[in-house]
Every structure is written in structure tokens, then in C-alpha cells.
Write an enzyme that holds these catalytic residues in place. Structure first.
Site: not given
Ligand SMILES: *Cc1c(COP(=O)(O)O)cnc(C)c1O
Length: 433
Positions: A107
Site C-alpha cells: 500500500k
Molecule cells: C491490504 C492488504 C491485502 C489486501 O489487499 P486488497 O487490495 O484490500 O485486496 C493483502 N495483504 C496485505 C499485507 C495487505 O496490507
């Protein structure tokens, strides 16, 4: 470029408006009105370009009409001062490591990009903008760190009390400045509901400028397409050009949706896998055609504990609500905590590769799904050290070293404000700010 709402009952808006609003007035999610494909020749030489160079080309397709080239280049370079390498795990399985950014999870890419794009749009603007973000663990830290110290922008991170790891919590509760952490007596879904309700609340809308930094925001989720192109480029470097299957550990489905966009832009990916934990709403949809959201349950892959994934609306829209079309692109898998633990341990002890619990679900799905001749890439969405306790217990091989960046956060003091899950309390809090 203009953006329409997936609910299609409000007029299109500009990129700037879509980024500032977050969610459309009819509660729909914004979608770009066009998805431009690259010519085939682009892919033939893509492996000669770096991650940053590729990302700039992709960014131009999304944002090139709205942001002058030099500004966009600066934005991309400033966001992506880290790499997303592809690492070989075993025979035909590779890991796309998305955890080399400042908070060690994927993210960071969208969080930083969105922070900079929003700051770019607000330059010279007097008004204070309030960014609301619900987090199941990693979004909060990526967004908060992306926005830290940006003038005129105040970030409120809502997170479920007791349901994020200590390291995750430290990454957004210790920052201070323009970042406020709200510890909600509830689940991630409650946090997400509070944020969504705030956007639709007349009193808040007239009094405050609110936006969302969750993957409902186009500036958060579209840049996530960058690293799918990079995965292809790095595989092509190794001579792999076709039959590539990408497995995405999924919660709110922003990450997978960005991959589907990349494919629509011509990226040669054969098919996608959506790997779920016990929160298997989309898994069930893929099987039955019925979308039945329900309360989330807590698992060891907590960033995927989502009971009503926001971006599912975008997937339906991309494929004109055709279950058959969606099924032909995405296969679903779902795993219990004990299955996730087992595979995490196996990959570590057998292949010497340590995954986090989210990446482990992605790996397992590939291990089950790959056919002869296919090459699989799973998205390793976070650094295993973000889940030290869980991971150490599973592998039983002593301490997982904490990267320097994480160790720094652990020294900070937690500052958070407790909040109930009632919307009235959240509204009252916001109105006092
Ligand atoms: C946010 C997240 C996910 C899921 O991603 P989405 O875009 O919400 O499907 C998977 N793994 C980690 C470590 C995350 O932080």
C-alpha cells in the site's frame, strides 16, 4: 480524463474531483471513462526499462491528460524510490515483493502516490482537507506516512481495536503532526462503514472537506497497476513471456482490480487468482454467482479480513456484471488459518523463502492452480516482519529480524483516541476538529 460512478446516477467528474471526493455522491466508486491499451511493441521491450520508467508510462495513460508530464514524472519518481523485485521461490513460482517501501507493504505505492497527487491538486488552496482512512492494518500506515507533514491535509486513521499487529499499530499511532489515530471499538467493516457514512452525511459535507484514502479512491488504487507491469518486465528478463498466472491475496480487492486494469491495458497475463482467507465472500461469488456480504471474521492474514469488499463494485462494472466473464478471468481459492500456517512453514523450510501470512495464501493458491507450462507469480504484499509474532510461532526457527525501518517505529509512543462504532460519535468527533 473524466470519471463515472459505478452506480451511474450522477454526472461524470474530473480526476481532481474524483480524487478529492473519494466516493461518488450516489455511493458508487469512480471509474476512468477510458482504459487505454499499450501497443504490443511496448511489451516487447518492456524488460529494458526500470520499475520507475515503466510506472511513468502507465501513469501517463491514467493521469497524462490532467497532470503535465514533468509534474507527473516528479510525482512518480518521488513516490517510487524503492523497487518491487521478482524473486524465484521454486520451479515455476515467483514472488513479486511489494514490501520494499517505507512501511513495508504494497500500500506504500498507492498511499504515497495519492498523497502527492492530492497535494498537487490542492497547491495554493487555502481550505483544509480531511483524509479519512479505515484500515485493517497496512493501509493506515502507508497513507499516514505518505501524508505526514503535508500542509493543509489532516489524516484520520480508523482502525479496529485489538485486531492489528503491534508493529502495524505503531506505524500510524506514533507519528503525531497532521496524523490522528482513532481506535474503534469494532471490526474493520465498522471502520469502513463509519468512513463511508461520513461521506454521505449532509452536515459533515457542508462543514468539512472530506476525502478517502482507501482503495475506493482512484488515486490510491490505480497506481497499484504499476507493479503488475513490472512483474511482467522482470519475468520477461528471465525469458518468460506467456502463460503467466498472477495470484493476489485479496481483502478489499483494490489490488486485484488494479491487475485487471493492467490486463485491459494489454499486459499479457493469462489469468488471475483471488486468494482469500476465511472471509470468502468473493470466493463464493465466483462459484455461485451470488454476492453475499457478511460480517468479517478475524484471521492471521488480518489485512484480508473484509466482509464486504469495496472494489467488488469495480470488478462487476469492468465486466458488465457478467458472472461468466469474471469467472473466465479470475479463479477463487480460500484457506483457513491452519492451512495458511502449514504452507508458510512449508515454503520456509523447503525452499528457504519466508512469506508473510498474506503472501502465503497467494503462494498456496498458485501451488494448487498452476497447470503444466504455466508460470505463477504471487504478490508478496507485506514484509514477514510486520507479522513477527505470528510468523515466528509458525516457523519455530527463532527470531525474524526486524528491518531497520520497522525498528524505528517500535521506539515511538502510541497515541490514539478511543471511539465507539456508532456513527453519531464519529460525526461529533469530526465536527469538533
Ligand atoms: C491490504 C492488504 C491485502 C489486501 O489487499 P486488497 O487490495 O484490500 O485486496 C493483502 N495483504 C496485505 C499485507 C495487505 O496490507
Amino acid at each position: 480524463m473524466n470519471y463515472y460512478s459505478t452506480n451511474k446516477s450522477v454526472p461524470k467528474v474530473s480526476l481532481k474531483e474524483a480524487v478529492i471526493k473519494g466516493l461518488a455522491d450516489d455511493k458508487g466508486l469512480f471509474m476512468p471513462e477510458r482504459i487505454e491499451a499499450f501497443p504490443e511493441s511496448f511489451f516487447e521491450t518492456i524488460h529494458q526499462r526500470s520499475f520507475q520508467e515503466i510506472s511513468f508510462e502507465v501513469a501517463k495513460k491514467f493521469f497524462g491528460e490532467d497532470v503535465p508530464e514533468a509534474d507527473l514524472k516528479a510525482l512518480v519518481d518521488d513516490t517510487l524510490n524503492f523497487d518491487c523485485p521478482v524473486v524465484h521461490v521454486n520451479d515455476n513460482i515467483f514472488s513479486l515483493e511489494l514490501f520494499h517501501g517505507p512501511t513495508l507493504a504494497f500500500k506504500d505505492v498507492g498511499g504515497r502516490f495519492m498523497a502527492r497527487l492530492l497535494a498537487y491538486f490542492l497547491k495554493g488552496n487555502e481550505a483544509q482537507v480531511n483524509v479519512l482512512v479505515a484500515t485493517s492494518g497496512d493501509t493506515g500506515s502507508a497513507v499516514a506516512n505518505g501524508f505526514l507533514g503535508v500542509p493543509g491535509i489532516y489524516v484520520y486513521v480508523l482502525y479496529p481495536k485489538g485486531l492489528v499487529s503491534e508493529i502495524q499499530e505503531k506505524q500510524f499511532t506514533t507519528l503525531g503532526q497532521n496524523i490522528t489515530a482513532l481506535e474503534v471499538e469494532g471490526t474493520f467493516d465498522d471502520c469502513q462503514r463509519l468512513v463511508k457514512t461520513a461521506f454521505l452525511d449532509q452536515q459533515l459535507k457542508t462543514g468539512l472537506t472530506l476525502t478517502s484514502a482507501n482503495s475506493i479512491n482512484v488515486a490510491r488504487f490505480l497506481p497499484q497497476a504499476f507493479y503488475y507491469f513490472n512483474a511482467y518486465a522482470r519475468l520477461r528478463e528471465r525469458g518468460v513471456t506467456e502463460d503467466i498466472v498472477v495470484s493476489v491475496p485479496s481483502g478489499n480487492f483494490g489490488n486485484l482490480t488494479a491487475g485487471l486494469f493492467a490486463k485491459k491495458m494489454g499486459l499479457p497475463i493469462k489469468r488471475f487468482i483471488a486468494a482469500n482467507n476465511e472471509n470468502d465472500i468473493v470466493y463464493n461469488y465466483l462459484k455461485s454467482g451470488k454476492y453475499e456480504p457478511r460480517a468479517s471474521v478475524a484471521t492471521i492474514a488480518n489485512a484480508m479480513d473484509v466482509g464486504d469488499p469495496s472494489n467488488f463494485a469495480r470488478i462487476l462494472d469492468l465486466y458488465d456484471h457478467s458472472h461468466a466473464a469474471i469467472q473466465s478471468e479470475i479463479t477463487g481459492y480460500r484457506y483457513s488459518d491452519s492451512e495458511i500456517k502449514e504452507v508458510l512453514s512449508e515454503v520456509y523450510h523447503k525452499y528457504g523463502y519466508l512469506t508473510d501470512p498474506h503472501g502465503a495464501t497467494g503462494y498456496k493458491a498458485l501451488d494448487e492452480a498452476l497447470l503444466d507450462g504455466e508460470v505463477g507469480v504471487f504478490l508478496e504484499t507485506a514484509h514477514p516482519a510486520k507479522f513477527t509474532e505470528t510468523v515466528e510461532k509458525i516457523i519455530g526457527a527463532g527470531k525474524v529480524p526486524l528491518p531497520e525501518k520497522l525498528a524505528e517505529f517500535m521506539k515511538g509512543e502510541k497515541l490514539s483516541i478511543p471511539l465507539s462504532k456508532e456513527f453519531d460519535d464519529f460525526r461529533a468527533f469530526l465536527l469538533q476538529q
